[in-house]
Design an enzyme around this catalytic site. Structure first.
Site, PDB file in Angstrom:
ATOM      1  N   MET A  30      47.445  47.355  44.224  1.00  0.00           N
ATOM      2  CA  MET A  30      47.272  47.274  45.675  1.00  0.00           C
ATOM      3  C   MET A  30      48.143  48.342  46.351  1.00  0.00           C
ATOM      4  O   MET A  30      48.410  48.271  47.553  1.00  0.00           O
ATOM      5  CB  MET A  30      47.630  45.877  46.181  1.00  0.00           C
ATOM      6  CG  MET A  30      46.692  44.817  45.588  1.00  0.00           C
ATOM      7  SD  MET A  30      46.520  43.334  46.582  1.00  0.00           S
ATOM      8  CE  MET A  30      48.198  42.743  46.621  1.00  0.00           C
ATOM      9  N   GLY A  31      48.591  49.342  45.563  1.00  0.00           N
ATOM     10  CA  GLY A  31      49.346  50.450  46.137  1.00  0.00           C
ATOM     11  C   GLY A  31      50.804  50.110  46.366  1.00  0.00           C
ATOM     12  O   GLY A  31      51.324  49.152  45.798  1.00  0.00           O
ATOM     13  N   HIS A  37      54.773  49.820  38.538  1.00  0.00           N
ATOM     14  CA  HIS A  37      53.381  50.296  38.459  1.00  0.00           C
ATOM     15  C   HIS A  37      53.292  51.539  37.571  1.00  0.00           C
ATOM     16  O   HIS A  37      52.345  51.695  36.801  1.00  0.00           O
ATOM     17  CB  HIS A  37      52.875  50.707  39.853  1.00  0.00           C
ATOM     18  CG  HIS A  37      52.713  49.587  40.824  1.00  0.00           C
ATOM     19  ND1 HIS A  37      53.506  49.438  41.931  1.00  0.00           N
ATOM     20  CD2 HIS A  37      51.814  48.565  40.863  1.00  0.00           C
ATOM     21  CE1 HIS A  37      53.106  48.384  42.620  1.00  0.00           C
ATOM     22  NE2 HIS A  37      52.096  47.820  41.993  1.00  0.00           N
TER      23      HIS A  37
HETATM   24  O1  PAF Z   1      48.509  42.515  40.933  1.00  0.00           O
HETATM   25  C1  PAF Z   1      47.926  43.105  41.871  1.00  0.00           C
HETATM   26  O2  PAF Z   1      48.414  44.108  42.417  1.00  0.00           O
HETATM   27  C2  PAF Z   1      46.595  42.578  42.356  1.00  0.00           C
HETATM   28  O3  PAF Z   1      46.547  41.196  42.316  1.00  0.00           O
HETATM   29  C3  PAF Z   1      45.390  43.192  41.616  1.00  0.00           C
HETATM   30  C4  PAF Z   1      45.381  42.832  40.146  1.00  0.00           C
HETATM   31  C5  PAF Z   1      45.401  44.693  41.770  1.00  0.00           C
HETATM   32  C6  PAF Z   1      44.079  42.661  42.230  1.00  0.00           C
HETATM   33  O4  PAF Z   1      43.985  42.977  43.583  1.00  0.00           O
END
Ligand code: PAF
Length: 281
Positions: A30-31, A37
């Site tokens: 979700m950025g 990440h």
């Molecule tokens: O973990 C996240 O950032 C979100 O829940 C995902 C897996 C991208 C789904 O929107």
């Protein structure tokens, strides 16, 4: 790095890579990307020739009164970080691309039972939103593998169950939680914490460690350990949502103490809801 927001353009790139025999890995996000990440991206790169990352703040997984509007959107910084990592494609669909008829009209994916407990009990509909968007993104990207963080332990379990139940031919890889130097699990929501709350926040991990270490030393009084931890959380300023010891395999309540356990917690510091977990013996 390709930056695409249309499904057709995404599919054209993916088909081209596939035709050249390249293996594709996918990291949905979700950025507001942090080091956690980027570790997911690094993991993805080890398994494939091409790495696709998506950024989409999915309205369907946020409940009424939750932080959908406030959720940090930092596309320019995110793009630079991903370029620095050597990611191949960043997919940033709009809500219209994902939900052309509106989220309310979208076919939904519901993973029963596991979606209704813990975070699912506190955030009704959350895991339907997660399963639906992940299913949809997996179908859009059609990768060989997809990588998710273990910090969202229950989410990872919901996704694994969905992929098995719907026979989606994609390998799901879980990646260990990345922590700040003081132990706080990395999360975009840490950015909501005030300076004072940020100083308190690492206590959540400290308390999880204390519980896990008691379990590892043979303490089987799980109810007692949970009560002790809830008290400790309150003492250091948290407002706990849940704090439980569950079987790591399926999040069921342990009866005969079989298999590894996972200690899972969700707790508020002010208005910020933090989650974390730790595997024990
Ligand atoms: O973990 C996240 O950032 C979100 O829940 C995902 C897996 C991208 C789904 O929107």
């Amino acid at each position: 790095m390709l930056l695409l927001n249309e499904l057709e353009a995404l599919r054209t790139s993916i088909v081209g890579w596939r035709q050249s025999g390249e293996k594709i890995a996918f990291v949905p996000t979700m950025g507001n990307l942090h080091a956690g990440h980027l570790e997911l991206v690094a993991e993805a790169q080890q398994h494939a020739d091409r790495t696709v990352v998506s950024i989409f703040v999915n309205p369907m997984q946020f409940g009424e009164g939750e932080d959908f509007d406030a959720y940090p959107r930092t596309l320019d910084e995110d793009r630079l970080k991903l370029e620095g990592m050597g990611a191949d494609l960043l997919f940033t669909p709009t809500a219209e691309t994902i939900y052309p008829a509106g989220a309310g009209q979208q076919t939904r994916v519901e993973v029963p039972n596991i979606s209704e407990i813990l975070c699912g009990a506190s955030r009704p509909g959350h895991f339907v939103g997660v399963a639906t968007i992940v299913c949809k993104l997996l179908n859009m990207v059609q990768p060989d593998i997809a990588v998710f963080g273990e910090k969202d332990f229950q989410q990872l379990m919901v996704i694994r169950r969905m992929v098995t139940d719907l026979a989606i031919p994609i390998e799901i890889i879980g990646k260990a939680t990345i922590r700040e130097a003081d132990g706080l699990a990395m999360s975009s929501r840490n950015g909501y914490l005030t300076a004072a709350e940020r100083r308190q926040a690492p206590n959540l991990y400290k308390i999880l460690q204390a519980t896990a270490s008691a379990i590892n030393s043979g303490d089987k009084d799980y109810a007692g350990l949970e009560a002790e931890a809830l008290k400790a959380l309150k003492t250091v300023g948290f407002c706990p949502d849940y704090y439980v010891i569950r079987r790591a395999e399926d999040l069921s309540i342990p009866d005969n103490n079989e298999g590894p356990m996972v200690v899972l917690a969700a707790a508020y510091l002010g208005t910020t809801r933090l989650i974390d977990n730790l595997i024990a013996a």
